[in-house]
Design a protein around this motif. Structure first.
Motif, PDB file in Angstrom:
ATOM      1  N   LEU A 206     -10.352  -2.794  -6.053  1.00  0.00           N
ATOM      2  CA  LEU A 206     -11.271  -3.384  -7.012  1.00  0.00           C
ATOM      3  C   LEU A 206     -11.662  -4.799  -6.589  1.00  0.00           C
ATOM      4  N   GLY A 207     -10.696  -5.533  -6.038  1.00  0.00           N
ATOM      5  CA  GLY A 207     -11.019  -6.855  -5.532  1.00  0.00           C
ATOM      6  C   GLY A 207     -11.977  -6.782  -4.362  1.00  0.00           C
ATOM      7  N   THR A 208     -11.780  -5.808  -3.498  1.00  0.00           N
ATOM      8  CA  THR A 208     -12.624  -5.668  -2.315  1.00  0.00           C
ATOM      9  C   THR A 208     -14.038  -5.247  -2.684  1.00  0.00           C
ATOM     10  N   ILE A 209     -14.175  -4.266  -3.579  1.00  0.00           N
ATOM     11  CA  ILE A 209     -15.510  -3.788  -3.927  1.00  0.00           C
ATOM     12  C   ILE A 209     -16.287  -4.866  -4.660  1.00  0.00           C
ATOM     13  N   ARG A 210     -15.605  -5.653  -5.440  1.00  0.00           N
ATOM     14  CA  ARG A 210     -16.296  -6.739  -6.144  1.00  0.00           C
ATOM     15  C   ARG A 210     -16.767  -7.793  -5.153  1.00  0.00           C
ATOM     16  N   ASN A 211     -15.927  -8.108  -4.161  1.00  0.00           N
ATOM     17  CA  ASN A 211     -16.324  -9.094  -3.158  1.00  0.00           C
ATOM     18  C   ASN A 211     -17.472  -8.590  -2.282  1.00  0.00           C
ATOM     19  N   LYS A 212     -17.470  -7.275  -2.009  1.00  0.00           N
ATOM     20  CA  LYS A 212     -18.475  -6.709  -1.109  1.00  0.00           C
ATOM     21  C   LYS A 212     -19.814  -6.463  -1.797  1.00  0.00           C
ATOM     22  N   ILE A 213     -19.763  -5.885  -3.018  1.00  0.00           N
ATOM     23  CA  ILE A 213     -21.025  -5.476  -3.627  1.00  0.00           C
ATOM     24  C   ILE A 213     -21.206  -5.957  -5.054  1.00  0.00           C
ATOM     25  N   GLY A 214     -20.249  -6.688  -5.612  1.00  0.00           N
ATOM     26  CA  GLY A 214     -20.437  -7.249  -6.938  1.00  0.00           C
ATOM     27  C   GLY A 214     -21.375  -8.434  -6.881  1.00  0.00           C
ATOM     28  N   ASP A 215     -21.621  -9.063  -8.048  1.00  0.00           N
ATOM     29  CA  ASP A 215     -22.584 -10.164  -8.072  1.00  0.00           C
ATOM     30  C   ASP A 215     -21.921 -11.525  -7.986  1.00  0.00           C
ATOM     31  N   ALA A 216     -20.663 -11.585  -7.524  1.00  0.00           N
ATOM     32  CA  ALA A 216     -19.946 -12.852  -7.480  1.00  0.00           C
ATOM     33  C   ALA A 216     -20.240 -13.654  -6.221  1.00  0.00           C
ATOM     34  N   ASN A 222     -29.719  -7.814   4.209  1.00  0.00           N
ATOM     35  CA  ASN A 222     -29.533  -6.389   3.915  1.00  0.00           C
ATOM     36  C   ASN A 222     -28.380  -6.215   2.928  1.00  0.00           C
ATOM     37  N   PRO A 223     -28.589  -6.626   1.687  1.00  0.00           N
ATOM     38  CA  PRO A 223     -27.504  -6.572   0.710  1.00  0.00           C
ATOM     39  C   PRO A 223     -27.096  -5.139   0.366  1.00  0.00           C
ATOM     40  N   ILE A 224     -25.828  -4.999   0.036  1.00  0.00           N
ATOM     41  CA  ILE A 224     -25.312  -3.710  -0.418  1.00  0.00           C
ATOM     42  C   ILE A 224     -25.495  -3.649  -1.923  1.00  0.00           C
ATOM     43  N   ARG A 225     -26.245  -2.662  -2.395  1.00  0.00           N
ATOM     44  CA  ARG A 225     -26.515  -2.547  -3.816  1.00  0.00           C
ATOM     45  C   ARG A 225     -25.677  -1.433  -4.438  1.00  0.00           C
ATOM     46  N   PRO A 226     -24.784  -1.772  -5.358  1.00  0.00           N
ATOM     47  CA  PRO A 226     -23.991  -0.723  -5.996  1.00  0.00           C
ATOM     48  C   PRO A 226     -24.852   0.147  -6.898  1.00  0.00           C
ATOM     49  N   GLN A 227     -24.504   1.404  -6.983  1.00  0.00           N
ATOM     50  CA  GLN A 227     -25.173   2.344  -7.863  1.00  0.00           C
ATOM     51  C   GLN A 227     -24.359   2.492  -9.149  1.00  0.00           C
ATOM     52  N   PRO A 228     -24.971   3.035 -10.196  1.00  0.00           N
ATOM     53  CA  PRO A 228     -24.219   3.235 -11.439  1.00  0.00           C
ATOM     54  C   PRO A 228     -22.915   4.003 -11.244  1.00  0.00           C
ATOM     55  N   ARG A 229     -22.883   4.951 -10.309  1.00  0.00           N
ATOM     56  CA  ARG A 229     -21.649   5.710 -10.095  1.00  0.00           C
ATOM     57  C   ARG A 229     -20.536   4.809  -9.552  1.00  0.00           C
ATOM     58  N   HIS A 230     -20.908   3.822  -8.725  1.00  0.00           N
ATOM     59  CA  HIS A 230     -19.900   2.870  -8.239  1.00  0.00           C
ATOM     60  C   HIS A 230     -19.362   2.031  -9.396  1.00  0.00           C
ATOM     61  N   ALA A 231     -20.276   1.588 -10.250  1.00  0.00           N
ATOM     62  CA  ALA A 231     -19.860   0.783 -11.397  1.00  0.00           C
ATOM     63  C   ALA A 231     -18.988   1.605 -12.338  1.00  0.00           C
ATOM     64  N   GLU A 232     -19.368   2.865 -12.547  1.00  0.00           N
ATOM     65  CA  GLU A 232     -18.585   3.750 -13.417  1.00  0.00           C
ATOM     66  C   GLU A 232     -17.152   3.867 -12.906  1.00  0.00           C
ATOM     67  N   LEU A 233     -17.019   4.066 -11.598  1.00  0.00           N
ATOM     68  CA  LEU A 233     -15.686   4.184 -11.009  1.00  0.00           C
ATOM     69  C   LEU A 233     -14.899   2.890 -11.158  1.00  0.00           C
ATOM     70  N   ALA A 234     -15.517   1.762 -10.837  1.00  0.00           N
ATOM     71  CA  ALA A 234     -14.823   0.476 -10.918  1.00  0.00           C
ATOM     72  C   ALA A 234     -14.387   0.159 -12.338  1.00  0.00           C
ATOM     73  N   VAL A 235     -15.264   0.403 -13.296  1.00  0.00           N
ATOM     74  CA  VAL A 235     -14.943   0.102 -14.693  1.00  0.00           C
ATOM     75  C   VAL A 235     -13.838   1.002 -15.210  1.00  0.00           C
ATOM     76  N   ASN A 236     -13.916   2.294 -14.903  1.00  0.00           N
ATOM     77  CA  ASN A 236     -12.873   3.222 -15.353  1.00  0.00           C
ATOM     78  C   ASN A 236     -11.518   2.873 -14.755  1.00  0.00           C
ATOM     79  N   LEU A 237     -11.501   2.538 -13.453  1.00  0.00           N
ATOM     80  CA  LEU A 237     -10.239   2.175 -12.811  1.00  0.00           C
ATOM     81  C   LEU A 237      -9.674   0.886 -13.395  1.00  0.00           C
ATOM     82  N   ALA A 238     -10.533  -0.110 -13.565  1.00  0.00           N
ATOM     83  CA  ALA A 238     -10.063  -1.380 -14.122  1.00  0.00           C
ATOM     84  C   ALA A 238      -9.544  -1.184 -15.540  1.00  0.00           C
TER      85      ALA A 238
END
Length: 258
Positions: A206-216, A222-238
């Motif tokens: 979760l720390g890695t995905i947020r650093n790579k594709i979150g808005d922090a 060539n930015p990596i844009r997360p899709q809703p399915r990525h957000a769904e997974l991150a939110v459910n896991l968190a």
């Protein structure tokens, strides 16, 4: 009487829709109406929400202020009852969609656990993560990590444990897990050690995905844009990891275990 100027009742997207709908009903039935600046602000915010923009009633898109809506609704229906029903029916698809998003198998128990832990703060972060999954995946991923960081800090604070002010999520999780006897190294049974090790791996991810594709953090050309399915997974896991900590914390500090 509703205080239409109070934004404290707009913590969630559903509450914004409810407030806007109520404001329209009040305007259509001769009661206290939304101030024009509140009408315009809420209308713009709702139309910018990708998850519901196409599910809003047509009159929300057509009527840009109170006067336009009044001219529209008074010409369409003569009675207050007809106007109320028309507005309720118009918003039904929006509410059905929003409520469906919060009926996942895991969401209610997670919400209940976090509500009992810290209803004033932690629950707001969880709600923000849920609301942003479809319309703002970047923000949802950031909120997911913030949720876990906040829960870890609350656990450590309540336990009287200190932690570095710049501690990242994996470090905070390890400190909180150790305090709650959830670190893999604290157990001998291999299956349980593997499960707890998996929890640490999820937190690191979760720390890695947020650093790579979150808005922090800023990104290049060539930015990596997360899709809703990525957000769904991150939110459910968190949410799952946070509620696991909360449940263990409650057992320990309510005297159910040693």
């Amino acid at each position: 009487m509703m205080d239409f100027d109070d934004q404290d009742d707009e913590r969630t997207l559903k509450e914004k829709v409810e407030k806007f709908q109520m404001g329209l009903i009040c305007r259509a039935t001769g009661e206290t109406q939304l101030d024009d600046h509140v009408f315009i602000r809420l209308r713009q915010e709702l139309l910018q929400e990708v998850a519901i923009a196409n599910r809003l009633p047509d009159f929300v898109r057509r009527c840009r202020n109170n006067d336009q809506f009044w001219q529209f609704i008074k010409a369409k229906f003569p009675s207050y009852a007809e106007r109320r029903k028309y507005i309720w029916d118009g918003f039904a698809p929006t509410f059905e969609h929003l409520e469906a998003q919060h009926r996942g198998v895991a969401i209610p128990p997670i919400s209940e656990a976090l509500q009992t832990f810290d209803p004033a703060h932690v629950t707001d972060i969880w709600q923000k993560a849920l609301d942003r999954r479809l319309s703002d995946p970047d923000g949802a991923i950031t909120a997911a990590r913030t949720l876990l960081e906040t829960v870890c800090k609350h656990v450590l604070d309540d336990a009287g444990e200190t932690y570095p002010s710049n501690a990242d999520l994996p470090k905070l999780w390890l400190l909180a897990a150790t305090r709650l006897n959830l670190a893999p190294s604290q157990h001998q049974e291999e299956t349980f050690k593997a499960i707890l090790g998996g929890c640490q791996t999820i937190v690191n991810g979760l720390g890695t995905i947020r650093n790579k594709i979150g808005d922090a953090h800023g990104q290049g050309r060539n930015p990596i844009r997360p899709q809703p399915r990525h957000a769904e997974l991150a939110v459910n896991l968190a949410g799952t990891m946070a509620s696991f900590l909360v449940s263990t914390w409650k057992e320990k500090y309510e005297g159910k275990i040693g």
